[in-house]
Design an enzyme around this catalytic site. Structure first.
Site, PDB file in Angstrom:
ATOM      1  N   HIS A 579     -12.290  10.772 -32.350  1.00 27.03           N
ATOM      2  CA  HIS A 579     -12.455  10.680 -33.800  1.00 27.03           C
ATOM      3  C   HIS A 579     -11.296  11.316 -34.563  1.00 27.03           C
ATOM      4  CE1 HIS A 579     -14.561   9.421 -37.180  1.00 27.03           C
ATOM      5  NE2 HIS A 579     -15.704  10.102 -37.088  1.00 27.03           N
ATOM      6  N   ASP A 583     -11.454   5.920 -36.517  1.00 25.30           N
ATOM      7  CA  ASP A 583     -12.602   6.049 -37.417  1.00 25.30           C
ATOM      8  C   ASP A 583     -13.785   5.257 -36.881  1.00 25.30           C
ATOM      9  OD1 ASP A 583     -11.173   7.652 -39.183  1.00 25.30           O
ATOM     10  OD2 ASP A 583     -10.402   5.911 -40.295  1.00 25.30           O
TER      11      ASP A 583
END
Length: 606
Positions: A579, A583
């Site tokens: 992450h 995204d």
């Protein structure tokens, strides 16, 4: 001619390996490229072939020992050399003894003076040409490290060095470390000066045989000329260093070398005792070595600091050079006050005067549960490395997982219909893996960020799709890589996957086949789980996990909008992604593309 057998480098991030088994014994004949010994690293178990044909003369590293790459683990004598080499010293050693008997043979008086003249140069040159020196190389201290700075030589040219004794210091962007000597001998050449930055695997120095320097030092060109002018009178007595010239004969060297070797063994034994005795302050209460480099431990000893008092900021709590220097700068030599030590380290740390063994039981009884029945088995080298890599990955990447249900009914029917013909035509079994690999590449085409990696503060988008395929072994896990998968046909993918998996299970992979992956597929579904949450393989950004394929009731809507319940073959695919870079929306778009490709499969498989 003896040939050294070395521990090979089995991948760009591998700098050590464990020799697990010798396949030959000393005295056995071995053919070139015949398997000689087995090794285990964190990425591969492999059989290592012999570099030359001959007789295994010596085993230098015992089974179970872990050593750095390029370490000499054994010696092979080229066939016939061991037999041929033995008689040669005999004539050379007896030649100087020839002069005493001849006085009874007056007709051959001149002959005793002839052999010593060539004998002196021969004795001088033989040790020098006894064999090539051992190259000392700049090691690779991490997967992303391509260069290092040699900051300091700990030995000077001409000095003797023991194997594994610190030889020079290096500094990289990730670690400062002392590098041990790969072999024992004399440092005969320094090729890279302190302060120079060079690429990994660059030769920075040379260690010659111990005999070569011992002989070369005392015998100068002038002395050799003097020996020739005086008829090579090797029986003449000299004082001090001149006696060393006499010892250049093979006979006298044979008398001196055993004593020298005994002294060397004594020095090694003393060094081993020192290494074992000093680090009581470098161990925790369970007796485990605190993770740190030789350079850090030396700084700690010089400043009388117990490493257990220092919080490590490196991977897995490793104490770095900056940690120890900052600690010494803040608290000075001798460490910190007891109150500060208690605040930093709730567990009491052993001091130099506190014996390690008595403290351990008290710690165990106070903080650990009583021992329970069962068998305590040490981790294998591969298991230790897997553990380190998994913990490192969890500390490095911000792991997030997304799970998609995919209708595999169409593909299940295709596979059932074509598997017999496919295997008969191509000689390989038809599995679900190439279907998933093709879909994965469709997802990468839609979202290239998934096939990328982080380099510092930058993102590298990889040109090729190199798919790692996780293979479960009886002794661990390995991830061979299908290179340039985007250029392969369906059949080419299936062949590559089958071949890599088979050779992984038989320890036949080569280093290049377990490095360079850009994204990984793991298939725990063959064992029955619905899905898993796999850990990313660094430095990649994503890993795709396959669950099992199960028949489930599913609501299906036809083209007219009518709903019905049907039995469909369903798989759950999990994408683990980093992450920091990917995204959630991008990860889901990737999975949508994978799902659509599989549910609407229209590609030929043969």
């Amino acid at each position: 001619m003896p040939t050294d057998v070395i521990m090979p480098q089995m991948g760009e991030s591998i700098f050590e390996g464990t020799l697990t088994k010798w396949l030959k014994k000393p005295g056995d004949k071995v053919q070139r490229d015949e398997p000689l010994f087995e090794i285990s690293t964190d990425k591969v178990d492999a059989e290592i072939p012999a570099p030359a044909s001959g007789v295994l003369k010596e085993v230098k590293v015992a089974e179970g020992a872990t050593v750095q790459v390029n370490t000499v683990v054994g010696v092979i004598d080229v066939e016939g050399s061991a037999v041929a080499a033995a008689p040669k010293p005999a004539p050379a050693a007896t030649q100087p003894q020839a002069p005493p008997p001849p006085p009874s043979q007056s007709t051959k008086a001149p002959e005793p003076t002839k052999p010593p003249v060539p004998a002196a140069p021969a004795a001088t040159q033989a040790p020098v040409a006894a064999g090539p020196g051992t190259n000392v190389v700049m090691p690779q201290m991490g997967e992303s490290i391509v260069e290092g700075t040699l900051t300091k030589w700990l030995k000077k040219v001409g000095e003797k060095v023991q194997r594994d004794e610190p030889l020079f210091e290096i500094s990289t962007d990730k670690v400062d470390a002392e590098i041990p000597a790969p072999v024992g001998g004399i440092l005969t050449e320094i090729k890279v000066q302190p302060g120079t930055t060079v690429q990994v695997n660059t030769i920075v120095g040379v260690i010659g045989g111990s005999s070569s320097a011992a002989v070369a030092a005392p015998v100068s060109d002038g002395r050799k000329g003097e020996a020739a002018r005086t008829g090579g009178d090797v029986t003449r007595q000299r004082a001090g260093e001149e006696e060393m010239e006499v010892s250049t004969t093979m006979r006298q060297r044979a008398a001196v070398e055993p004593a020298a070797k005994a002294q060397e063994r004594k020095a090694v034994a003393q060094q081993s005792n020192q290494v074992i005795s000093f680090p009581a302050v470098d161990r925790d209460q369970q007796g485990q070595r605190i993770r740190s480099s030789p350079l850090v431990r030396r700084i700690a000893r010089e400043n009388n600091v117990a490493l257990g008092n220092i919080p490590g900021t490196g991977l897995g709590g490793r104490i770095t050079k900056n940690d120890i220097l900052g600690f010494v700068e803040k608290y000075g030599q001798g460490g910190i006050p007891a109150s500060a030590a208690a605040a930093l380290s709730p567990t009491p740390v052993l001091t130099a005067t506190a014996p390690a063994r008595p403290a351990a039981p008290a710690q165990t009884s106070a903080h650990m549960p009583p021992a329970v029945a069962g068998e305590l088995v040490p981790m294998t080298p591969m298991r230790k490395k897997i553990a380190e890599r998994m913990v490192e990955s969890k500390h490095t990447s911000a792991h997030v997982h997304t799970v998609f249900k995919v209708d595999m009914t169409r593909i299940v029917k295709i596979r059932e219909r074509e598997r017999g013909k496919f295997e008969q035509a191509h000689g390989v079994k038809l599995t679900y893996m190439p279907f998933i690999a093709k879909a994965l590449m469709a997802g990468i085409k839609a979202m290239p960020i998934v096939n990328a990696s982080v380099e510092g503060d930058s993102i590298r988008y990889h040109r090729n799709v190199n798919i790692g395929i996780a293979v479960a072994l009886d002794w661990g896990l390995i991830v061979p890589v299908v290179k340039q998968a985007e250029e392969r046909s369906f059949l080419g993918l299936q062949r590559a996957i089958n071949d890599l998996g088979e050779r992984a299970r038989n320890k036949k992979l080569v280093p290049d086949e377990v490095t360079g992956g850009t994204i990984t597929i793991t298939n725990p579904g063959i064992f029955g789980p619905q899905f898993g949450t796999p850990i990313i393989l660094q430095p990649q950004l994503a890993i795709l996990g396959m669950g099992g394929i199960f028949k489930e009731p599913v609501v299906v809507t036809d083209k007219d909008g009518n709903d019905s319940i049907q039995i469909r073959s369903i798989i759950r695919l999990t994408l683990g992604y980093d992450h920091r870079v990917i995204d959630g929306a991008d990860a889901d778009k990737f999975m949508v593309a994978v799902k659509h490709y599989l549910e609407n499969w229209n590609e030929e498989i043969g």
